[in-house]
Each structure stands twice: as structure tokens, then as C-alpha cells.
Design an enzyme around this catalytic site. Structure first.
Site, short mmCIF file in Angstrom:
data_model
loop_
_atom_site.label_atom_id
_atom_site.label_comp_id
_atom_site.label_asym_id
_atom_site.label_seq_id
_atom_site.Cartn_x
_atom_site.Cartn_y
_atom_site.Cartn_z
N ASP A 14 5.98 0.61 6.72
CA ASP A 14 4.53 0.44 6.58
C ASP A 14 3.98 1.51 5.65
OD1 ASP A 14 1.94 -0.40 6.96
OD2 ASP A 14 1.75 0.35 9.00
N ASP A 56 3.52 -6.42 3.65
CA ASP A 56 3.16 -5.31 4.53
C ASP A 56 3.63 -5.58 5.95
OD1 ASP A 56 2.11 -3.00 5.52
OD2 ASP A 56 0.02 -3.64 5.48
N HIS A 69 0.83 -1.21 0.00
CA HIS A 69 0.00 0.00 0.00
C HIS A 69 0.87 1.26 0.00
CE1 HIS A 69 0.29 0.86 4.41
NE2 HIS A 69 0.30 -0.45 4.54
N GLU A 92 -5.01 1.87 2.29
CA GLU A 92 -5.09 0.69 3.15
C GLU A 92 -5.26 1.06 4.61
OE1 GLU A 92 -3.44 -2.49 5.81
OE2 GLU A 92 -2.81 -0.43 5.52
N GLU A 93 -4.59 2.14 5.02
CA GLU A 93 -4.53 2.46 6.44
C GLU A 93 -5.88 2.84 7.05
OE1 GLU A 93 -2.28 1.80 8.36
OE2 GLU A 93 -0.34 1.88 7.37
#
Length: 384
Positions: A310, A372, A298, A344-345
């Protein structure tokens, strides 16, 4: 931490270049090679390429240092989309497609404040804090009131509205340090970040606080997404995380004065969704161009850091798959995609829309792999 991409068709790969090696092993079943000996030679060339020519580090440096935190809807996320498209073409993609998706646009606003105070203890101490993603803000006046510390939802339920109403709930939940896999400890604790505000609001709390989701005893507060579950409570209250050390201070202070006050002030808000994009780079297969093998991560990250582990590493690793195929002249039978997913977060819009696009176009995906878990030493390879 390992976070399943849920609505994306994904395999999960836990560490660093293992993602790339495992993926390329899969591709080798798809390329024009005729013997085990040839396989061995090609694998050696791939290995040598990553040890001597890989651009993962330089790409990651640019993404994290020149662009930085890339929360969905931000100017940095927009810059990252443009960078990813350029990087994929430079890596050797035949085509790069920007798939549109409407993404959450949550903004942090002014710097958060959190102070614990007690006349009895002669205490007025600022605590390192950060608003949780998707939280509402307190506004300029902030919130100052008594605090209730709990270690579980069950404990909160036993206290009930009579004790909790009008107060701030502090979820003082540690990672279980006996867990060898810190991801397991994270999974057990993160529910208090996710549902903590709604559970506290159910009993009349005016805000919620969580100990940061980490096993490291430092003074850096960790953000992450929270969710308002309106089936639990229709009231949305502000929610923050305080650092590991700040949580210790608050816990120790409460043990000495249960009537102390906590002041929190946040200015975050959720704005209307905005247009963003998944970035899909492709090397087209020479025999079955309409069948796809994909790898991805992501592109978005939280705004208070660089988003390196991340999930910057997942992005640059996936892009490098295209680069090694082009560099070594490997021509896959099936089309190979590197996908930089957006949002994504705090929303999963990119992964969800990728699935919708694939279904609408009747695309046949043979396998998909996601990374990830950060760019650390390879440890394992997980399959769902």
C-alpha cells in the site's frame, strides 16, 4: 485494501500484474499492429518480459527498504519523489514531470502509550496501540479515565451523553468473517475509524479507540486516516487503534470490571501543509501525443511500515509499463503515462491536483487505471 482514488479519473484494478497486463491490452489498441497474429506475438513478448526481465521486485525493494514509510510531508516522501523521477527515466520515459501539490503534514511524534489498569483485577497491562492519521494528540500528560465499549454508532447514541461524557469510547467492531472479500468487511468497519472520534465527542467523550482494521488475530496495531467531522462535533479528541489481541484483552477485562481505567498518550500533530509532487512519466504517442492513457498508484504510505503493498507495488507496476514499451520497441499512438500520486493516504491532494492540471491544460484522457490492492495473486479487474 481497495481504496477508490475518488477525485482522480480512475479505473480500479485489484491485483498485482493483472494491472499491467490489462493496461497493455488497452495500449495494444493504440499501437501500430496490423493483425491478430501480430497482436499474439507482441503479447507473448510482453508476457516473457515480465517473467524474465521485470525490475518490479528490485524497484520495490529499494523503495521500501532504502526509503521506507513515506507519509506526506516527510523527508522519506521527498526522497521517494526523487527516486520515482529517476526510476521513470531509467525505465524509458521520454519526459518526467513533477506536478506540485500542497500536502498534509501530519507527524506522529513520540511513541504512543496505552495501558489498561484495574485494582479489582490486579491488572496493569500495556496494550499495543498506534495513533490514527490526522488525530490530535493527548500531550505529555495523557488521558486516564473509564472506558465505554460499543459495537455500533446506534449503541453509542442509545447510551448518550449521560453515560459517555468524560470517558473513552472503545469501538469493538470485528471484521465480518463471513465475507469472502475482506475488502467488504473492511468497508463496513472502517467508518468507526473515520468518524468514530467525532461521534464519540458528540456525546462528551475525551478520546476514542478502535479495534484495528484487520481480520488477522495478531498483536500489530494498524493505523489509517481518520477525519474530524465538525458538523457532528466541533471538539477534536485523540483517536487511536489497538491491535486485534489488545482489543480482545480490553474486551475481556471490561467484562470482569466495567470500572477499569484506560490510559492513552499520543504526541501527534498536524503542521502547516508543505510542497510535494506527483511524478508523471510519459512515453509520447506517435500519432496522438495530446491524448492520454494513464496508469498509477500512490507514492506516499504510512510511516509505521514499508508501504510495500500500500502502495509500493502499484508504483513499480506502473513504472514497468514504460519499461516494457521501451524494451520491446512498442510505439503507442497515444501518449502513455505512469503516475506516482502523492498524498492519497491522508488528503488526496495529488489526485485532486492532477485533475485540476488536466482540466486547465484541456488534456484529453481516454482511460485511466489505478492499482492499490497490493501485490498479491490476480483475482479481478474492476471498472467504475
Amino acid at each position: 485494501m481497495i481504496k477508490p482514488m475518488r477525485k482522480k479519473l480512475m479505473l480500479t484494478c485489484s491485483k498485482s500484474y493483472l494491472q499491467v497486463y490489462s493496461f497493455l491490452l488497452l495500449i495494444l489498441f493504440s499501437v501500430n499492429l496490423h493483425s491478430q497474429n501480430q497482436d499474439s506475438i507482441v503479447l507473448r513478448k510482453i508476457y516473457d518480459y515480465y517473467l524474465t526481465k521485470s525490475k518490479c521486485y528490485s524497484n520495490l525493494e529499494y523503495l521500501t527498504s532504502n526509503i521506507g514509510g513515506r507519509i506526506s510531508g516527510s523527508p522519506q516522501a521527498e526522497q521517494a519523489v526523487k527516486w520515482a523521477k529517476k526510476a521513470m527515466y531509467e525505465a524509458g520515459a521520454d519526459t518526467v514531470v513533477l506536478q506540485p501539490c500542497m500536502v498534509t503534514h501530519w507527524v506522529r511524534g513520540q511513541k504512543e502509550k496505552c495501558t489498561v489498569s484495574s485494582t479489582k483485577l490486579n491488572l496493569n497491562t500495556p496494550l499495543k496501540c498506534i495513533a490514527l492519521g490526522s488525530s490530535v494528540g493527548t500531550g505529555q500528560k495523557g488521558i486516564k479515565t473509564k472506558i465505554i465499549e460499543v459495537n455500533s454508532f446506534e449503541e453509542l447514541e442509545k447510551l448518550g451523553e449521560k453515560v459517555v461524557k468524560g470517558k473513552i469510547v472503545f469501538y469493538n467492531v470485528f471484521f465480518d468473517q463471513t465475507k469472502i472479500r475482506t475488502g467488504n468487511a473492511y468497508g463496513e468497519a472502517v467508518k468507526y475509524r473515520g468518524r468514530g472520534a467525532s461521534m464519540a465527542a458528540k456525546y462528551g467523550a475525551v478520546a476514542s479507540v478502535v479495534r484495528s482494521m484487520t481480520s488477522v488475530a495478531d498483536d500489530e496495531p494498524h493505523t489509517g486516516n481518520m477525519n474530524y467531522d465538525t458538523s457532528i462535533s466541533k471538539t477534536k479528541i485523540p483517536s487511536i487503534a489497538i491491535s486485534y489481541k489488545a482489543a480482545d484483552i480490553l474486551h475481556q477485562s471490561l467484562a470482569k470490571d466495567s470500572q477499569l481505567d484506560l490510559y492513552i498518550e499520543t504526541h501527534c500533530q498536524t503542521l502547516p501543509d508543505v510542497l510535494s509532487f506527483n511524478v508523471v512519466g510519459q512515453i509520447t504517442g506517435i500519432e496522438k501525443p495530446n491524448e492520454y492513457i494513464i496508469a498509477g498508484g500512490h507514492l506516499d504510505s504510512w510511516d509505521n511500515g514499508q508501504g510495500a503493498h500500500d502502495d509500493g507495488t502499484g508504483i513499480v507496476q506502473s513504472i514497468e509499463i514504460l519499461a516494457v514499451l521501451k524494451e520491446l520497441g512498442i510505439k503507442p499512438k497515444h501518449s502513455i503515462r505512469a503516475v506516482a500520486f502523492m498524498n492519497e493516504e491522508n488528503g488526496l491532494a495529488g489526485g485532486t491536483d492532477y485533475g485540476k492540471f488536466a482540466k486547465e491544460k484541456n488534456e484529453k484522457h481516454l482511460a485511466a487505471l489505478e492499482t492499490d490492492a497490493g501485490g498479491f495473486t490476480p483475482r479481478s479487474f474492476g471498472v467504475d
